[in-house]
Design a protein around this motif. Structure first.
Motif, PDB file in Angstrom:
ATOM      1  N   ALA A 195       0.858  -1.194   0.000  1.00 68.04           N
ATOM      2  CA  ALA A 195       0.000   0.000   0.000  1.00 68.04           C
ATOM      3  C   ALA A 195       0.888   1.237   0.000  1.00 68.04           C
ATOM      4  N   LEU A 218      -2.481   3.818  -3.337  1.00 66.49           N
ATOM      5  CA  LEU A 218      -2.507   2.794  -4.371  1.00 66.49           C
ATOM      6  C   LEU A 218      -2.151   1.460  -3.740  1.00 66.49           C
ATOM      7  N   ILE A 219      -2.999   0.470  -3.926  1.00 64.46           N
ATOM      8  CA  ILE A 219      -2.750  -0.880  -3.425  1.00 64.46           C
ATOM      9  C   ILE A 219      -2.367  -1.741  -4.629  1.00 64.46           C
ATOM     10  N   VAL A 220      -1.226  -2.383  -4.523  1.00 61.23           N
ATOM     11  CA  VAL A 220      -0.727  -3.170  -5.666  1.00 61.23           C
ATOM     12  C   VAL A 220      -0.321  -4.567  -5.202  1.00 61.23           C
ATOM     13  N   ALA A 221      -0.202  -5.482  -6.166  1.00 59.50           N
ATOM     14  CA  ALA A 221       0.305  -6.843  -5.949  1.00 59.50           C
ATOM     15  C   ALA A 221      -0.448  -7.542  -4.827  1.00 59.50           C
ATOM     16  N   MET A 222      -1.754  -7.437  -4.845  1.00 60.55           N
ATOM     17  CA  MET A 222      -2.547  -8.122  -3.834  1.00 60.55           C
ATOM     18  C   MET A 222      -2.632  -9.603  -4.194  1.00 60.55           C
ATOM     19  N   THR A 228      -5.916 -10.499  -6.556  1.00 57.63           N
ATOM     20  CA  THR A 228      -4.685 -10.118  -7.249  1.00 57.63           C
ATOM     21  C   THR A 228      -4.978  -8.927  -8.154  1.00 57.63           C
ATOM     22  N   GLY A 229      -4.072  -7.949  -8.152  1.00 56.33           N
ATOM     23  CA  GLY A 229      -4.258  -6.802  -9.009  1.00 56.33           C
ATOM     24  C   GLY A 229      -3.889  -5.519  -8.287  1.00 56.33           C
ATOM     25  N   THR A 230      -4.431  -4.442  -8.768  1.00 58.57           N
ATOM     26  CA  THR A 230      -4.194  -3.127  -8.178  1.00 58.57           C
ATOM     27  C   THR A 230      -5.526  -2.437  -7.935  1.00 58.57           C
ATOM     28  N   ALA A 231      -5.525  -1.493  -7.041  1.00 56.88           N
ATOM     29  CA  ALA A 231      -6.752  -0.756  -6.735  1.00 56.88           C
ATOM     30  C   ALA A 231      -6.388   0.613  -6.197  1.00 56.88           C
ATOM     31  N   LEU A 232      -7.193   1.593  -6.546  1.00 51.89           N
ATOM     32  CA  LEU A 232      -7.057   2.920  -5.960  1.00 51.89           C
ATOM     33  C   LEU A 232      -7.749   2.927  -4.607  1.00 51.89           C
ATOM     34  N   TRP A 259     -10.599   0.858   0.489  1.00 54.22           N
ATOM     35  CA  TRP A 259     -11.082   0.911  -0.878  1.00 54.22           C
ATOM     36  C   TRP A 259     -12.421   0.183  -0.937  1.00 54.22           C
TER      37      TRP A 259
END
Length: 276
Positions: A195, A218-222, A228-232, A259
């Motif tokens: 994050a 920004l949340i990445v590499a979940m 899995t992916g990215t999210a604002l 989010w």
């Protein structure tokens, strides 16, 4: 017989005394008679010598004026102003001397005379430092160990991690600054969550302080239960600075990143530095 009458008549016609010693006691000879001396007021010798009449006793002298210098009983004493602590002592010459330090710093042990003062129009902050000589920028940097709780839909995960923090701002006043914060949290356990937050920040306090930030993330590499992916996302962060020495100290940190699909709660504690 006639002769004795002549003698008695002569004796009765003679005066009773001719001088003071012919009289007994304190009496004196006056007009051939021993009489008591007339009473009279006699001034004491010192008054007679001064040629003045007796009067009331003189008034006592006025008390001495109170001392105008520092009172030794008031020293040593401690004064605090604008984050600066001074120990005041009274020197052998009667002058007040100060030894000052900023909060969190060590005393130098070198006395500073009370007459020393910063130039007109400046504000003294620390020993030998004025407002004009200080940078208007303040900031933090820290590396932290992290414990995080991630919640997304039916998935819940608690895992360790680490965090990196940096902030920079310009002073608004003696104890407030406005700027920006960059913060990264890395969590592990059942997957990896990263994050990253970049948001405006408000810093409150000077040496010991807290920085509050609210803004986008920004949340990445979940991976794992969060998907899995990215999210604002958006984040709310409270970052503290507790000074130890030389501008370095411990840095507690609490953050919430949220989010549409869930939230991540992180608590971190680490070591870093501060630009006051």
């Amino acid at each position: 017989m006639f002769c004795w009458l002549l003698v008695a008549s002569a004796l009765s016609a003679a005066p009773g005394c001719t001088k003071d010693t012919d009289c007994k006691g304190e009496r004196i000879c006056e007009a051939g008679k021993c009489v008591n001396p007339p009473a009279r007021d006699v001034a004491p010798p010192e008054a007679a010598d001064a040629g003045v009449a007796l009067s009331e006793p003189p008034l006592p002298p006025p008390p001495p004026p109170p001392p105008t210098g520092p009172n030794p009983a008031d020293y040593p004493k401690v004064t605090r102003l604008n984050g600066v602590t001074c120990v005041e002592t009274l020197g052998g010459d009667g002058q007040v001397q100060k030894d000052c330090r900023a909060e969190g710093a060590a005393y130098t042990g070198a006395p500073r005379d009370e007459q020393e003062s910063p130039p007109v129009g400046t504000t003294e902050r620390r020993r030998g430092e004025t407002e004009e000589e200080r940078s208007n920028l303040v900031g933090d940097f820290a590396a932290m160990g992290t414990l995080g709780l991630a919640v997304a839909g039916p998935g819940v995960g608690i895992g360790p991690g680490f965090g990196l923090h940096a902030s920079l701002g310009g002073r608004l006043s003696e104890s407030a600054a406005l700027g920006g914060m960059l913060n990264g949290q890395f969590l592990f356990g059942g997957g990896t969550v990263i994050a990253v937050t970049l948001a405006p920040a408000l810093r409150l306090g000077d040496v010991g302080h807290a920085t509050l930030a609210l803004g986008p993330a920004l949340i990445v590499a979940m991976v794992g239960g969060l998907g899995t992916g990215t999210a604002l996302a958006g984040s709310f962060i409270i970052h503290g600075g507790i000074p130890l020495a030389g501008g370095f100290g411990v840095h507690p940190h609490f953050g919430v990143t949220f989010w549409s699909g869930g939230a991540i709660f992180t608590f971190s504690f680490g070591f870093g530095g501060s630009l006051f």
